[in-house]
Design a protein around this motif. Sequence first.
Motif: not given
Length: 450
Positions: A230-233, A270-272, A281-286
């Motif tokens: 996962x990258x910062x963008x 994606x934040x996590x 599983x992935x979770x978004x900034x929203x």
Amino acid sequence: MLDNLTVCQIYRFAKFFHPGNRSFSTSRIFLKKQEEKPLLKYIGKHHTRAKRIYVWGNTRTGALGVPTFLYPKDGKRQLLAQFKPYNLHWPIRAGFDVTHIAAGCGFTILAGSMKDKSLALYGFGLNTDSQLGFHSSNGKVLDYLLSQEAIELPDDLVQSPVEFVSIGCGRAHTVVATKKAIFTFGNNALGQCGRDIVEGEVYKGSRIVHKIDMTDVVKVVCGYDHTLILTSDGKVWSCGLGTDGQTGLGHYKTSGKITRVEGEIVDVHIKDIACRCDTVLAVSAEGDVFGWGNSEYGQLDMITNDPQVNSPRHLPISSACGKVKVVAASGTSCALLNEKGEVYVWGYGILGMGPKVQESTEPQLLPMPLFGLTAFSKDIQVTGIYSGISCLAALTNTKSLYTWGHNPHGCLGLGHKQDQFFPFLVSTGSEVNDVACGADHMVANCRAFI
């Protein structure tokens, strides 16, 4: 009325109202409260709370880094399982400041810096595929490291002023991320190290440390035999085994090339990300959740009846669970943490809702009293969740660790080897800041209370 009473006053009070005293029903007593005394802390001005590393679980592979468990002194019996947290004193004695921990299948990685601020990487446990780097003794390659051994780092990493960002351990490979690059070593038979697959390559005694030129890495995660970055963008990248769709690349092939994951997260920040085996599983900034990979245990049944999903799909659960912050995925179950500090679980196995609830295709809320919420502790929230192969763990805002699930070799750290059907407090005697769950052992990065 009994607040701040002296011992003598309490004694006289109890004696006066003893059932044998006939004046019990008519007499009254008035006791004078003591004045509250100031709380004095006899701690030095420059005192700092010591960091501690605790380990527990299966000792057979050396993953706990304590040789005397398997080769005890004074004629003691071998200790094949450590059921309670055991304090590794050596990092403090060696001046090693541990900042990141990771646990794989039978091995452990610790990363941080020494007193001179130089980067250091240590490993112990199973090393049959050089997942801990190259190590030998008397001309023989070591398949096991029972004590802590330094892992040789590339010169350009040691000499450059960078920091460790994240570490991931899979079945037999390791991924180390810094701010400037990613380094991988260990088994690459399925491309999980992000380099070309070499037919017939021997991984035992390998000195290969592969460098991936990626900057702004936020997190690296290892499944059994694949890697996620996962990258910062907000972009996700992957490589490795894809037979369950766990790489999320839209196919079920094996790939040794780092490739961007798209699907329904192509335009999502994606934040996590989370994966312990083959479900991702992935979770978004929203606060929305996406999933792909293995769904043989109902992990993704809310969107499909297929046993595998090879591309990220949106999971319609935010309306019921609220805005999601963190996710976790074990071999058969999933968990999420919302912004209220609540934990939801679904999938198959021991979910934390008792022995009668073994499966659920929809997220189920774990009651907060299981994590210490009481009438006297009303501000308890869960701040982090983690997954092992067949267990889950959670950290609260009081720095307390709770574990539940299957308990092979005492990997839950609860002092026994029975399965745990509800979240239960692990007694470390310290504040827990981070946890890494392996196949049958755990590692915790802690700090002393005082």
